[in-house]
Design a protein around this motif. Structure first.
Motif, PDB file in Angstrom:
ATOM      1  N   ARG A 218       0.768  -1.256   0.040  1.00  0.00           N
ATOM      2  CA  ARG A 218      -0.153   0.077  -0.028  1.00  0.00           C
ATOM      3  C   ARG A 218       0.939   1.258  -0.082  1.00  0.00           C
ATOM      4  O   ARG A 218       1.916   1.096   0.286  1.00  0.00           O
ATOM      5  CB  ARG A 218      -1.033  -0.008   1.032  1.00  0.00           C
ATOM      6  N   ASP A 219       0.359   2.473  -0.243  1.00  0.00           N
ATOM      7  CA  ASP A 219       0.986   3.681  -0.296  1.00  0.00           C
ATOM      8  C   ASP A 219       1.568   4.132   1.092  1.00  0.00           C
ATOM      9  O   ASP A 219       2.601   4.586   1.106  1.00  0.00           O
ATOM     10  CB  ASP A 219       0.134   5.034  -0.747  1.00  0.00           C
ATOM     11  N   ASN A 220       0.819   3.514   2.186  1.00  0.00           N
ATOM     12  CA  ASN A 220       1.518   4.082   3.525  1.00  0.00           C
ATOM     13  C   ASN A 220       2.291   3.011   4.136  1.00  0.00           C
ATOM     14  O   ASN A 220       2.654   3.219   5.441  1.00  0.00           O
ATOM     15  CB  ASN A 220       0.118   4.417   4.466  1.00  0.00           C
ATOM     16  N   ASP A 221       2.609   1.856   3.549  1.00  0.00           N
ATOM     17  CA  ASP A 221       3.559   0.895   3.932  1.00  0.00           C
ATOM     18  C   ASP A 221       4.980   1.568   3.667  1.00  0.00           C
ATOM     19  O   ASP A 221       4.985   2.168   2.688  1.00  0.00           O
ATOM     20  CB  ASP A 221       3.365  -0.440   3.431  1.00  0.00           C
ATOM     21  N   LEU A 222       5.805   1.084   4.669  1.00  0.00           N
ATOM     22  CA  LEU A 222       7.212   1.601   4.598  1.00  0.00           C
ATOM     23  C   LEU A 222       8.280   0.691   4.520  1.00  0.00           C
ATOM     24  O   LEU A 222       8.533  -0.096   5.308  1.00  0.00           O
ATOM     25  CB  LEU A 222       7.548   2.476   5.895  1.00  0.00           C
ATOM     26  N   PHE A 223       8.877   0.702   3.278  1.00  0.00           N
ATOM     27  CA  PHE A 223       9.578  -0.501   2.739  1.00  0.00           C
ATOM     28  C   PHE A 223      11.080   0.014   2.861  1.00  0.00           C
ATOM     29  O   PHE A 223      11.238   0.990   2.193  1.00  0.00           O
ATOM     30  CB  PHE A 223       9.113  -0.998   1.524  1.00  0.00           C
ATOM     31  N   ALA A 232      13.181  -4.626   5.315  1.00  0.00           N
ATOM     32  CA  ALA A 232      12.274  -4.285   6.492  1.00  0.00           C
ATOM     33  C   ALA A 232      11.109  -3.516   5.984  1.00  0.00           C
ATOM     34  O   ALA A 232      11.126  -2.803   4.844  1.00  0.00           O
ATOM     35  CB  ALA A 232      13.078  -3.416   7.538  1.00  0.00           C
ATOM     36  N   LEU A 233       9.808  -4.008   6.644  1.00  0.00           N
ATOM     37  CA  LEU A 233       8.906  -3.448   6.406  1.00  0.00           C
ATOM     38  C   LEU A 233       7.777  -3.120   7.427  1.00  0.00           C
ATOM     39  O   LEU A 233       7.602  -3.770   8.186  1.00  0.00           O
ATOM     40  CB  LEU A 233       8.056  -4.472   5.440  1.00  0.00           C
ATOM     41  N   ILE A 234       7.259  -1.659   7.375  1.00  0.00           N
ATOM     42  CA  ILE A 234       6.376  -1.315   8.419  1.00  0.00           C
ATOM     43  C   ILE A 234       4.846  -1.441   7.888  1.00  0.00           C
ATOM     44  O   ILE A 234       4.744  -0.969   6.672  1.00  0.00           O
ATOM     45  CB  ILE A 234       6.777   0.026   9.059  1.00  0.00           C
ATOM     46  N   LEU A 235       3.998  -2.005   8.632  1.00  0.00           N
ATOM     47  CA  LEU A 235       2.631  -1.904   8.061  1.00  0.00           C
ATOM     48  C   LEU A 235       1.741  -1.415   8.967  1.00  0.00           C
ATOM     49  O   LEU A 235       1.373  -1.982  10.147  1.00  0.00           O
ATOM     50  CB  LEU A 235       2.232  -3.460   8.037  1.00  0.00           C
ATOM     51  N   PRO A 236       1.420  -0.027   8.835  1.00  0.00           N
ATOM     52  CA  PRO A 236       0.585   0.745   9.717  1.00  0.00           C
ATOM     53  C   PRO A 236      -0.869   0.136   9.818  1.00  0.00           C
ATOM     54  O   PRO A 236      -1.236  -0.453   8.650  1.00  0.00           O
ATOM     55  CB  PRO A 236       0.888   2.136   9.291  1.00  0.00           C
TER      56      PRO A 236
END
Length: 315
Positions: A218-223, A232-236
């Protein structure tokens, strides 16, 4: 000094001079104005300033004139306020450059010593090169900022910038009581691939892998590229079940996709560790939990997804 000498000097100035009377009629221009307007002096003198230069907003400029003449103080209109006052073409235009001359314009009150009539003098300076330099400087600064937060090989966030974002996302999850998941994953046995096929081909795999994963997010995921072949991946706003779904989707896509056209039968796998934010967990702790889960996935034979639990830690 005689008026003829002053006139000669003004005519040769490397900028434009226009004098307007109280009715905004042009009563004086120098050679600069004639050259860039492509009009001879005889076609400018006595003409309305606004009809000659219709690009100038009349109401706005009249307010400027009134302020200068009333207060008897000069006022400058810089290119940063308005790129240009008069629409003069640039004589040499580089590719992607501004077509029209960027200008600083100074408005000055002048009083006729004979009649006492107030006039307005416009002093126009060509600042196109200054503007071009300023644009280049801003571009360079933007590139430097981008370099500070971007991995040069994959174009993803680098580890430092990603960790800063993780701290912000944890604060947001804490404040709004929203779920948050973190994934650490790497390409299995990537060192062996490098040794067999070369580091150059390894870099190509990392680039293709990053592009493949990014397309699933998604656009708001931080890769980010974390280190080497580790990502590493952040999934808000994502609970554990959603994080597992993302992990399965990534593994399935990797199994189906050819990363290198020259090696269509190349089969790569990935190991994934998942941690989920719990109240008051710090960023470093959340990363360590995901690292622990990733280690468990490798110990289980690789090509696995492991979720951090207190039981796993104890084991």
């Amino acid at each position: 000094m005689s008026s003829s000498i002053i006139n000669s000097m003004v005519q040769q100035l490397p900028g434009g001079v226009i004098v307007l009377n109280s009715h905004c009629k042009i009563v004086y221009v120098n050679k600069f104005i004639c050259r860039y307007s492509e009009l001879p002096e005889r076609e400018l003198l006595g003409k309305s300033f606004f009809s000659t230069f219709p690009e100038v907003p009349k109401a706005w400029f009249n307010r400027k004139i009134e302020a200068v003449l009333t207060q008897q103080t000069p006022e400058q209109i810089s290119w940063q306020q308005r790129l240009y006052l008069l629409k003069f073409p640039r004589q040499t235009v580089q590719e992607h450059a501004q077509r029209y001359m960027a200008q600083n314009c100074t408005l000055m009150p002048l009083r006729d010593p004979n009649s006492g009539e107030l006039h307005l003098c416009l002093w126009i300076q060509d600042v196109s090169e200054q503007v071009r330099y300023h644009a280049q400087l801003l571009f360079t600064q933007q590139q430097l900022k981008l370099h500070e937060r971007q991995d040069s090989l994959t174009g993803l966030m680098n580890r430092t910038f990603w960790q800063q974002q993780l701290t912000l996302e944890i604060a947001r999850a804490e404040r709004y009581e929203r779920p948050l998941a973190l994934l650490l994953f790497n390409i299995d046995r990537f060192k062996a691939f490098n040794d067999q096929y070369s580091h150059q081909q390894g870099d190509m795999v990392l680039q293709a892998f990053a592009k493949m994963i990014a397309a699933l997010l998604r656009d708001n995921d931080l890769f980010a590229r974390f280190a080497g072949a580790e990502f590493a991946l952040i999934l808000p706003d994502t609970p554990l079940v959603g994080a597992i779904e993302v992990a399965n989707r990534m593994k399935k896509q990797l199994a189906q996709q050819v990363l290198l056209a020259q090696h269509p039968k190349l089969h790569l796998t990935m190991s994934i560790g998942i941690s989920v934010y719990e109240t008051a967990t710090l960023a470093d702790a959340l990363i360590q939990q995901a690292e622990q889960a990733l280690y468990q996935a490798k110990c289980a034979g690789r090509d696995q997804t492991s979720v951090y639990t207190l039981a796993a830690k104890a084991g």
